[in-house]
Design an enzyme around this catalytic site. Structure first.
Site, short mmCIF file in Angstrom:
data_model
loop_
_atom_site.label_atom_id
_atom_site.label_comp_id
_atom_site.label_asym_id
_atom_site.label_seq_id
_atom_site.Cartn_x
_atom_site.Cartn_y
_atom_site.Cartn_z
N ALA A 1 -6.40 -2.80 2.04
CA ALA A 1 -4.71 -2.58 1.56
C ALA A 1 -4.06 -1.95 2.49
CB ALA A 1 -5.20 -1.46 0.56
N ALA B 1 -9.41 -1.74 7.49
CA ALA B 1 -8.68 -2.02 8.42
C ALA B 1 -8.75 -2.09 9.33
CB ALA B 1 -8.21 -3.52 7.77
N GLN C 1 -3.34 0.75 3.67
CA GLN C 1 -3.96 1.96 4.18
C GLN C 1 -5.53 2.15 4.45
OE1 GLN C 1 -2.44 3.34 6.27
NE2 GLN C 1 -0.78 4.92 5.10
N SER C 2 -5.95 0.69 4.12
CA SER C 2 -7.27 0.64 3.88
C SER C 2 -7.59 1.23 5.64
CB SER C 2 -7.65 -1.26 4.54
OG SER C 2 -8.39 -1.98 5.06
N ASN C 3 -9.56 1.59 5.15
CA ASN C 3 -10.04 2.09 6.20
C ASN C 3 -10.46 1.24 6.87
OD1 ASN C 3 -9.59 4.62 5.09
ND2 ASN C 3 -10.39 4.45 3.30
#
Ligand SMILES: *Cc1c(COP(=O)(O)O)cnc(C)c1O
Length: 353
Positions: free
Chosen positions: A84, A90, A86-88
């Site tokens: 997403a 990524a 706000q992916s941790n």
């Protein structure tokens, strides 16, 4: 309890696996004295919010040591992954790439639409780290899995483009949920059990937040290899298709086979409870917001609104209902994610009230 000799035997299995070591391991384990007293259980915290290598670490870094090891081993120059906005995962992939001298390319699903001139949290960090970012807007809200498929199609074109110029790409699925990434938490279990032996603590339960399942698959693989019967309670924070449990079992067994052993994990080995999820992924619940404040105000510990606060609200629910008996020894695995405290209001919830 697991004998030290058994732990060393399992650690040996990892010797032949390529790994890029960059985390600050072992992450601390400590007791939460004031919360233990309040809840009537012995509560310990495993601090994977402190994996490094920036202050914004988290559980994905464990998987990424193996994934980056594999990427470097395969001679990759570019690493692509998904999540997403706000992916941790990524953001931690971008971090690990920079540490290893690789170029990160991120395909990010905009579940919560970012404001271009007021970037926050992980998306801001991705930009600072200079990741190549592709934003995918899903057609309907909540169709995360569909949007991931679309992202995957676009990524395949980008891979072809890069490979046509002679560059090598390494692809990591969302959440790092593949057999190589799963090794991270299998190895993490050996780290934990060594620490527990040093502390002379025998735990009855491990509680944690589960998303795409790589963390749980790794823990289950580690539990099987270490031959412990600790109960793993997984609080689901993402809606899952029905075949999900089967997939996690496969992931765990494939990780075990990378270590040269045969796994016998089935869907019955998992205990995933999604009843603390609320209205959906990244939507705070009243209980998760209260739990986040409780840990901050009783222990000075910051957890995150999307994963750990929901899981910890589940843990408190289990203790209050007696599903976890009074006096039990419980370890909560803090999987990080605290950058979300600085994300868009709809993700954070009203935590300051
Ligand atoms: C990704 C993530 C999880 C879930 O991990 P999975 O391996 O995807 O199940 C839990 N907590 C935080 C903070 C995360 O970023």
């Amino acid at each position: 309890m697991v004998l030290d000799s058994k732990i060393l035997e399992v650690k040996d299995l990892f010797e032949k696996i390529p790994i890029a070591r960059f985390c600050f391991f072992p992450t601390p384990v400590h007791r939460l004295d004031r919360l233990s007293e309040m809840l009537g259980v012995e509560l310990y915290l495993k601090r994977d919010d402190l994996t490094g290598i920036s202050v914004y670490g988290g559980n994905k870094m464990r998987k990424l040591e193996f994934l980056m090891g594999d990427a470097v081993d395969k001679g990759a120059e570019y690493v692509l992954t998904y999540g997403a906005t706000q992916s941790n995962h990524a953001m931690q992939t971008a971090t690990a790439c920079r540490k290893c001298g690789l170029e990160p390319i991120l395909y990010l699903i905009s579940l919560v639409p970012p404001v271009e001139d007021d970037l926050r949290s992980n998306l801001l960090l991705d930009k600072i780290m200079g990741a190549e970012i592709h934003i995918i807007t899903p057609k309907k809200e909540d169709l995360l899995f569909k949007a991931l498929e679309q992202a995957n199609d676009e990524a395949q074109e980008r891979i072809k483009e890069l490979e046509d110029t002679g560059l090598r790409c390494y692809e990591i699925p969302a959440g790092g949920a593949n057999p190589v990434g799963t090794l991270g938490f299998a190895s993490g279990m050996t780290e934990l059990y060594q620490q527990l032996n040093q502390l002379e603590v025998e735990i009855d339960y491990i509680a944690h937040a589960t998303g795409l399942g790589g963390t749980l698959a790794g823990m289950a693989a580690g539990r099987e290899l270490l031959e412990t019967d600790v109960e793993i309670i997984s609080f689901g924070v993402v809606e899952k298709p029905p075949e999900h449990l089967e997939q996690i079992a496969n992931l765990a067994n494939k990780a075990i086979s990378l270590l040269g052993k045969e796994g016998t994990i089935t869907l019955n080995d998992f205990n995933i409870d999604t009843s603390y999820l609320g209205d959906g992924y990244a939507i705070p619940t009243e209980a998760s917001t209260n739990t986040l404040k409780l840990l901050a105000r009783r222990e000075g510990i910051l957890i995150d609104p999307v994963y750990t606060a929901k899981a910890f609200s589940g843990l408190i629910g289990y203790i209050k209902k007696g599903k976890i008996p009074q006096g039990s020894k419980v370890l909560f695995w803090h999987t990080g994610g605290t950058t979300a405290l600085f994300a868009e209001q709809q993700m954070v919830g009203k935590v300051y009230l």
